[in-house]
Design a protein around this motif. Structure first.
Motif, PDB file in Angstrom:
ATOM      1  N   PRO A  96       0.843  -1.206   0.000  1.00  0.00           N
ATOM      2  CA  PRO A  96       0.000   0.000   0.000  1.00  0.00           C
ATOM      3  C   PRO A  96       0.873   1.251   0.000  1.00  0.00           C
ATOM      4  O   PRO A  96       1.997   1.242   0.522  1.00  0.00           O
ATOM      5  CB  PRO A  96      -0.794  -0.120   1.313  1.00  0.00           C
ATOM      6  CG  PRO A  96      -0.705  -1.566   1.688  1.00  0.00           C
ATOM      7  CD  PRO A  96       0.610  -2.052   1.175  1.00  0.00           C
ATOM      8  N   SER A  97       0.363   2.347  -0.578  1.00  0.00           N
ATOM      9  CA  SER A  97       1.178   3.559  -0.729  1.00  0.00           C
ATOM     10  C   SER A  97       1.695   4.080   0.604  1.00  0.00           C
ATOM     11  O   SER A  97       2.825   4.575   0.692  1.00  0.00           O
ATOM     12  CB  SER A  97       0.372   4.654  -1.437  1.00  0.00           C
ATOM     13  OG  SER A  97      -0.798   4.960  -0.705  1.00  0.00           O
ATOM     14  N   GLU A  98       0.857   3.961   1.672  1.00  0.00           N
ATOM     15  CA  GLU A  98       1.293   4.500   2.969  1.00  0.00           C
ATOM     16  C   GLU A  98       2.332   3.615   3.663  1.00  0.00           C
ATOM     17  O   GLU A  98       2.872   3.990   4.715  1.00  0.00           O
ATOM     18  CB  GLU A  98       0.076   4.706   3.887  1.00  0.00           C
ATOM     19  CG  GLU A  98      -0.610   3.435   4.366  1.00  0.00           C
ATOM     20  CD  GLU A  98      -1.638   2.909   3.376  1.00  0.00           C
ATOM     21  OE1 GLU A  98      -2.378   1.984   3.745  1.00  0.00           O
ATOM     22  OE2 GLU A  98      -1.686   3.439   2.236  1.00  0.00           O
ATOM     23  N   GLN A  99       2.622   2.436   3.064  1.00  0.00           N
ATOM     24  CA  GLN A  99       3.620   1.543   3.660  1.00  0.00           C
ATOM     25  C   GLN A  99       4.871   1.411   2.797  1.00  0.00           C
ATOM     26  O   GLN A  99       5.764   0.636   3.111  1.00  0.00           O
ATOM     27  CB  GLN A  99       3.002   0.155   3.894  1.00  0.00           C
ATOM     28  CG  GLN A  99       1.896   0.147   4.941  1.00  0.00           C
ATOM     29  CD  GLN A  99       1.334  -1.241   5.194  1.00  0.00           C
ATOM     30  OE1 GLN A  99       1.866  -2.239   4.703  1.00  0.00           O
ATOM     31  NE2 GLN A  99       0.262  -1.315   5.965  1.00  0.00           N
ATOM     32  N   GLY A 153      -7.179   7.955 -16.254  1.00  0.00           N
ATOM     33  CA  GLY A 153      -7.473   6.856 -15.342  1.00  0.00           C
ATOM     34  C   GLY A 153      -6.635   6.973 -14.090  1.00  0.00           C
ATOM     35  O   GLY A 153      -6.582   8.029 -13.462  1.00  0.00           O
ATOM     36  N   PRO A 154      -5.919   5.905 -13.722  1.00  0.00           N
ATOM     37  CA  PRO A 154      -5.110   5.943 -12.507  1.00  0.00           C
ATOM     38  C   PRO A 154      -3.750   6.604 -12.712  1.00  0.00           C
ATOM     39  O   PRO A 154      -3.005   6.798 -11.760  1.00  0.00           O
ATOM     40  CB  PRO A 154      -4.939   4.461 -12.155  1.00  0.00           C
ATOM     41  CG  PRO A 154      -4.966   3.771 -13.478  1.00  0.00           C
ATOM     42  CD  PRO A 154      -5.938   4.541 -14.325  1.00  0.00           C
ATOM     43  N   ARG A 155      -3.398   6.936 -13.977  1.00  0.00           N
ATOM     44  CA  ARG A 155      -2.085   7.513 -14.266  1.00  0.00           C
ATOM     45  C   ARG A 155      -2.147   9.034 -14.195  1.00  0.00           C
ATOM     46  O   ARG A 155      -3.140   9.673 -14.538  1.00  0.00           O
ATOM     47  CB  ARG A 155      -1.588   7.097 -15.659  1.00  0.00           C
ATOM     48  CG  ARG A 155      -1.443   5.609 -15.870  1.00  0.00           C
ATOM     49  CD  ARG A 155      -0.433   4.990 -14.927  1.00  0.00           C
ATOM     50  NE  ARG A 155       0.911   5.538 -15.077  1.00  0.00           N
ATOM     51  CZ  ARG A 155       1.943   5.169 -14.320  1.00  0.00           C
ATOM     52  NH1 ARG A 155       1.772   4.281 -13.354  1.00  0.00           N
ATOM     53  NH2 ARG A 155       3.130   5.695 -14.519  1.00  0.00           N
ATOM     54  N   ASP A 192       5.666  10.616 -14.311  1.00  0.00           N
ATOM     55  CA  ASP A 192       4.655   9.704 -14.845  1.00  0.00           C
ATOM     56  C   ASP A 192       4.384   8.688 -13.746  1.00  0.00           C
ATOM     57  O   ASP A 192       5.092   7.696 -13.597  1.00  0.00           O
ATOM     58  CB  ASP A 192       5.173   9.029 -16.117  1.00  0.00           C
ATOM     59  CG  ASP A 192       4.076   8.227 -16.818  1.00  0.00           C
ATOM     60  OD1 ASP A 192       3.004   8.030 -16.211  1.00  0.00           O
ATOM     61  OD2 ASP A 192       4.303   7.798 -17.961  1.00  0.00           O
ATOM     62  N   ARG A 193       3.343   8.981 -12.950  1.00  0.00           N
ATOM     63  CA  ARG A 193       3.129   8.205 -11.734  1.00  0.00           C
ATOM     64  C   ARG A 193       1.665   7.804 -11.612  1.00  0.00           C
ATOM     65  O   ARG A 193       0.809   8.216 -12.383  1.00  0.00           O
ATOM     66  CB  ARG A 193       3.521   9.047 -10.498  1.00  0.00           C
ATOM     67  CG  ARG A 193       4.919   9.646 -10.546  1.00  0.00           C
ATOM     68  CD  ARG A 193       5.976   8.600 -10.290  1.00  0.00           C
ATOM     69  NE  ARG A 193       6.044   8.288  -8.875  1.00  0.00           N
ATOM     70  CZ  ARG A 193       6.755   8.979  -7.977  1.00  0.00           C
ATOM     71  NH1 ARG A 193       7.470  10.017  -8.350  1.00  0.00           N
ATOM     72  NH2 ARG A 193       6.766   8.617  -6.703  1.00  0.00           N
ATOM     73  N   GLN A 194       1.389   7.009 -10.600  1.00  0.00           N
ATOM     74  CA  GLN A 194       0.018   6.700 -10.236  1.00  0.00           C
ATOM     75  C   GLN A 194      -0.609   7.926  -9.558  1.00  0.00           C
ATOM     76  O   GLN A 194       0.080   8.691  -8.878  1.00  0.00           O
ATOM     77  CB  GLN A 194      -0.025   5.512  -9.271  1.00  0.00           C
ATOM     78  CG  GLN A 194       0.443   4.199  -9.870  1.00  0.00           C
ATOM     79  CD  GLN A 194      -0.554   3.635 -10.858  1.00  0.00           C
ATOM     80  OE1 GLN A 194      -1.764   3.781 -10.703  1.00  0.00           O
ATOM     81  NE2 GLN A 194      -0.037   2.969 -11.892  1.00  0.00           N
ATOM     82  N   TYR A 195      -1.926   8.101  -9.768  1.00  0.00           N
ATOM     83  CA  TYR A 195      -2.608   9.212  -9.102  1.00  0.00           C
ATOM     84  C   TYR A 195      -2.430   9.139  -7.591  1.00  0.00           C
ATOM     85  O   TYR A 195      -2.332  10.157  -6.909  1.00  0.00           O
ATOM     86  CB  TYR A 195      -4.094   9.195  -9.461  1.00  0.00           C
ATOM     87  CG  TYR A 195      -4.913  10.240  -8.745  1.00  0.00           C
ATOM     88  CD1 TYR A 195      -4.599  11.595  -8.857  1.00  0.00           C
ATOM     89  CD2 TYR A 195      -5.984   9.877  -7.938  1.00  0.00           C
ATOM     90  CE1 TYR A 195      -5.342  12.560  -8.197  1.00  0.00           C
ATOM     91  CE2 TYR A 195      -6.738  10.835  -7.277  1.00  0.00           C
ATOM     92  CZ  TYR A 195      -6.411  12.172  -7.411  1.00  0.00           C
ATOM     93  OH  TYR A 195      -7.137  13.125  -6.741  1.00  0.00           O
ATOM     94  N   ALA A 196      -2.347   7.922  -7.074  1.00  0.00           N
ATOM     95  CA  ALA A 196      -2.166   7.735  -5.633  1.00  0.00           C
ATOM     96  C   ALA A 196      -0.851   8.322  -5.140  1.00  0.00           C
ATOM     97  O   ALA A 196      -0.670   8.539  -3.942  1.00  0.00           O
ATOM     98  CB  ALA A 196      -2.229   6.252  -5.278  1.00  0.00           C
ATOM     99  N   GLY A 231      -4.915  10.991   3.972  1.00  0.00           N
ATOM    100  CA  GLY A 231      -4.559   9.746   3.297  1.00  0.00           C
ATOM    101  C   GLY A 231      -5.660   9.255   2.381  1.00  0.00           C
ATOM    102  O   GLY A 231      -5.508   8.222   1.717  1.00  0.00           O
ATOM    103  N   ASN A 232      -6.763   9.999   2.304  1.00  0.00           N
ATOM    104  CA  ASN A 232      -7.908   9.594   1.500  1.00  0.00           C
ATOM    105  C   ASN A 232      -8.000  10.510   0.277  1.00  0.00           C
ATOM    106  O   ASN A 232      -8.362  11.685   0.385  1.00  0.00           O
ATOM    107  CB  ASN A 232      -9.186   9.695   2.341  1.00  0.00           C
ATOM    108  CG  ASN A 232     -10.398   9.126   1.638  1.00  0.00           C
ATOM    109  OD1 ASN A 232     -10.675   9.450   0.492  1.00  0.00           O
ATOM    110  ND2 ASN A 232     -11.126   8.271   2.338  1.00  0.00           N
ATOM    111  N   LEU A 233      -7.680   9.975  -0.894  1.00  0.00           N
ATOM    112  CA  LEU A 233      -7.647  10.796  -2.090  1.00  0.00           C
ATOM    113  C   LEU A 233      -9.033  11.268  -2.519  1.00  0.00           C
ATOM    114  O   LEU A 233      -9.167  12.337  -3.126  1.00  0.00           O
ATOM    115  CB  LEU A 233      -6.982  10.033  -3.232  1.00  0.00           C
ATOM    116  CG  LEU A 233      -5.455   9.944  -3.128  1.00  0.00           C
ATOM    117  CD1 LEU A 233      -4.905   9.010  -4.192  1.00  0.00           C
ATOM    118  CD2 LEU A 233      -4.820  11.322  -3.257  1.00  0.00           C
ATOM    119  N   GLU A 234     -10.086  10.521  -2.190  1.00  0.00           N
ATOM    120  CA  GLU A 234     -11.435  10.980  -2.511  1.00  0.00           C
ATOM    121  C   GLU A 234     -11.790  12.192  -1.651  1.00  0.00           C
ATOM    122  O   GLU A 234     -12.388  13.164  -2.135  1.00  0.00           O
ATOM    123  CB  GLU A 234     -12.447   9.858  -2.299  1.00  0.00           C
ATOM    124  CG  GLU A 234     -13.851  10.222  -2.784  1.00  0.00           C
ATOM    125  CD  GLU A 234     -14.858   9.106  -2.591  1.00  0.00           C
ATOM    126  OE1 GLU A 234     -16.041   9.323  -2.924  1.00  0.00           O
ATOM    127  OE2 GLU A 234     -14.467   8.020  -2.100  1.00  0.00           O
TER     128      GLU A 234
END
Length: 738
Positions: free
Chosen positions: A87-90, A308-310, A332-336, A371-374
């Motif tokens: 997970p991104s936070e880890q 999308g997610p990019r 060039d990364r993930q939106y997260a 930590g919540n992107l929404e």
């Protein structure tokens, strides 16, 4: 002391403080696991010596630079595989820097410029990447199956000479290639005399052009609308959404906002405010023209594309004085990974401008908002709505977005601060169509308090708290909160503006002007509401020549805002312009016919006496009445003493307001009262003070006691009423119920 040649490897965790705030123990455990399972075996395999760990980093010495780079490559490859499923936070991502040079050995430790260079190079690596120095590149360029990207010569902190820097490219297709190096141009034979002249010209240019310093060309500097600050000055231009989908506009604007906000927390930078950069964002022209208009040395510009997610982000830092690019990057990364990209951009800007951060600033910049992107997406939508003075629909949309963000993440401090900001505006401006003033005040206090509980350095929440404390008469606490807001965000125009307002209303007029000038320098093209705030500060400080143009600009944008007409009425009149003062008074009374001096006296009871009288005298001279609707009661008709007491002891009033609203009000024997009308049902308490009837209704007029007089209705303004009750807020005609 011993000296010898060595290869030095330094690795550092990206965003360690931010990760620790999410999960301090877990982050430390993961770091120690990486040391044991990944770094330790690779260091041993390539005969390195772990000199020491440094909090979230490590320093390693190798006999061979090839071995040092092989170790770094295998570590980063293994970490990439590990992070892909985490997970991104880890995820722990490392930046690694490798240098070759002479070191000083003291016991088990090593020192010297070569170690410092390795550390500076590490900061230039991408998250999960490796950067090496020129001497290291010269030794390894043909010995490993990797590619190299030249960053050219870089000037870094505490190192006198520029250093060559290369990033490692792990793509197999790039093996053995070096990109980014300029090819030598074909040489041409020139006469010796011409060559000598060219040499002198080039030497002179080299002495002048130092893009990493703050040396300016006189011609470029004289074009600036304002003198350059004594620290690096930056304007973050609005990022351009190139996704082809307007749905992502708020994301591009949000990235711009966040970069401005985060950079504004750095005391070593001067950062132009959001409204001014967005106001100029669509203006055609060169970067130099934009910088000249805003009075800054550096400009950051970029584009954003989401598919999308990019997420693809291009960003460039430009020296607007020389026109040269200081730093550019493509992500060039993930939106997260959005927050990691923001962290990297901010870090690169700070590094490029050689700004020193305090420990507190490092901690603040390391925080992630949520930590919540929404939740973050809803927050960005709220911020892009903005806060338009007296626009109720905008307020409602903004509040709904903030609340959705909080529903998704109750610990989102910035969203709580946003609600506090809306609530304090509703409270100060009496927008009762959203909440009553008392409810808005409580919401503002509660939301600001919650934001500060989650983030004690939230500048917006501190500024809101300062305004609440000022109106409550707690001057010392208000000044403390306002100063903390400025310290938390030293380039925040709003924080300086609120500090200036508090200084103005606590009698510190000269300092209020100084702080407001700082605010307007940070936001040279402020929004109308801020123009009004600035005008009020200058007016209160007795500088009407500067106050009036600002308030006139606010009036043009906010023609129905009561304070605009109120303050312009007084300012014109005090300046001696009775005609304009009278015109503004007429507009004020047309829009707000119950405007009166008694009401303003109650509203501003927290001002110093001399400032309140200055304001009321200006309004009085312009013709604003003492009581609402121009009521003037004859002294002989005023009800007092036992007669007044008899009117409010176990009696019921039945009547109408001046505006035609029917009402009924009951008073019991113990001082309690109940008021009813078609749209209002409230209870309160009453008392008689100096022949005045004083009432307090919970949730109305800031929960304050409001006093007025009762007159016999001899003038028969309403022929059916026996009495007239006048207060700062209302004019009521009534009779006693049988």
């Amino acid at each position: 002391m011993e000296r010898h040649l060595a290869a030095i490897l330094i690795a550092d965790v990206v965003g360690y403080s931010r990760l620790s705030q999410i999960d301090e123990e877990g982050t430390r455990i993961r770091f120690q696991a990486d040391m044991k399972d990944i770094f330790g075996p690779r260091i041993a395999e390539y005969s390195g010596r772990l000199v020491k760990t440094m909090g979230d980093g490590l320093l390693v010495e190798f006999h061979s630079v090839v071995d040092a780079l092989r170790c770094a490559i295998e570590v980063q490859q293994q970490k990439a595989k590990q992070n892909a499923s985490a997970p991104s936070e880890q995820r722990l991502e490392f930046r690694v820097g490798v240098n070759l040079g002479d070191i000083i050995v003291e016991g088990e430790d090593i020192h010297g410029d070569s170690v410092n260079i390795a550390d500076r190079i590490q900061a230039l690596a991408e998250p999960g990447g490796i950067a090496i120095s020129g001497p290291a590149y010269d030794q390894v360029k043909s010995k490993l199956a990797v590619g190299y990207a030249s960053l050219g010569e870089q000037t870094v902190k505490s190192i006198g000479e520029p250093i060559r820097v290369y990033r490692i490219v792990l793509d197999p297709a790039a093996a053995g290639k070096t990109i980014g190096v300029r090819k030598k141009r074909r040489s041409w034979r020139v006469p010796a005399a011409t060559a000598a002249v060219m040499t002198l010209l080039l030497a002179g240019a080299a002495l002048w052009w130092q893009p990493w310093t703050l040396i300016h060309t006189p011609a470029a500097v004289t074009r600036l609308a304002y003198p350059l600050p004594d620290k690096p000055s930056v304007a973050v231009l609005p990022f351009i959404n190139v996704s082809g989908d307007k749905e992502h506009d708020h994301l591009a604007e949000g990235l711009t906002d966040d970069l401005i906000t985060e950079l504004s927390k750095v005391s070593g930078l001067f950062v132009i405010a959001r409204h001014s950069v967005f106001a100029i964002g669509d203006t055609p022209g060169k970067i130099q023209d934009v910088a000249a208009e805003l009075g800054v040395h550096y400009v950051l510009e970029g584009t954003l594309q989401r598919a999308g997610p990019r997420l693809r982000i291009n960003v460039k830092l430009i020296d607007a004085v020389s026109g040269l690019s200081l730093w550019a990057e493509r992500y060039d990364r993930q939106y997260a990974d959005l927050f990691a990209v923001q962290d990297d951009v901010i870090g690169k800007i700070i590094s490029a401008l050689a700004v020193k951060l305090s420990e507190g600033e490092r901690d603040q910049l390391a925080r992630i908002p949520t930590g919540n992107l929404e939740a973050y997406d809803y927050y960005l939508r709220a911020e892009q709505e903005g806060i338009t003075y007296s626009d109720v629909e905008t307020y409602r949309r903004t509040l709904s977005f903030y609340q959705k963000a909080i529903d998704l993440d109750p610990n989102f401090a910035n969203a709580h601060a946003g609600i506090a900001r809306v609530a304090v505006d509703v409270w100060r401006n009496d927008y009762t169509y959203l909440w009553s003033a008392a409810v808005a005040r409580k919401i503002a206090y509660d939301a600001a308090g919650q934001a500060l509980k989650l983030d004690a350095n939230n500048a917006r929440a501190l500024a809101v708290l300062a305004l609440l404390q000022l109106v409550d008469g707690r001057e010392t606490e208000a000044m403390d909160s306002a100063n903390k807001a400025v310290q938390a965000q030293p380039s925040d125009a709003e924080a300086f503006g609120n500090l200036a307002l508090i200084l103005a209303h606590t009698g510190n007029h000269e300092q209020a002007i100084v702080e407001m000038e700082k605010a307007l320098r940070l936001d040279p093209s402020p929004p109308p509401s801020f123009q009004l705030l600035a005008g009020i500060v200058f007016y209160t400080a007795r500088d009407n020549e500067r106050a009036i143009p600002l308030m006139e600009a606010a009036r043009d944008a906010l023609p129905n805002a009561e304070p605009v007409h109120e303050y312009l009425t007084a300012a014109y009149t005090i300046r001696g312009d009775r005609v304009r003062g009278g015109d503004e008074a007429a507009k004020l009374l047309k829009l707000f016919p119950d405007s009166n001096l008694t009401y303003y006296g109650y509203l501003y009871d927290y001002w110093h006496d001399e400032d309140l009288q200055y304001h009321l005298d200006g309004l009085r001279a312009a013709g604003i009445p003492e009581w609402p609707f121009g009521f003037e009661g004859a002294e002989a008709d005023r009800v007092s003493g036992s007669e007044l007491r008899n009117l409010v002891t176990d009696k019921t009033w039945v009547g109408k307001h001046k505006n035609g609203t029917d009402f009924i009000q009951y008073f019991d024997k113990s001082g309690n009262t109940a008021y009813r009308s078609a749209n209002t049902s409230i209870t309160g308490v009453t008392e008689i003070r100096d022949d005045r009837l004083c009432e307090t209704f919970a949730g109305y007029f800031l929960d304050r006691i409001v006093c007025g007089y009762v007159y016999r209705n001899t003038a028969k303004q309403d022929p059916t009423a026996q009495y007239v009750h006048v207060t700062p807020q209302a004019l009521k005609f009534f009779s006693l119920a049988p």
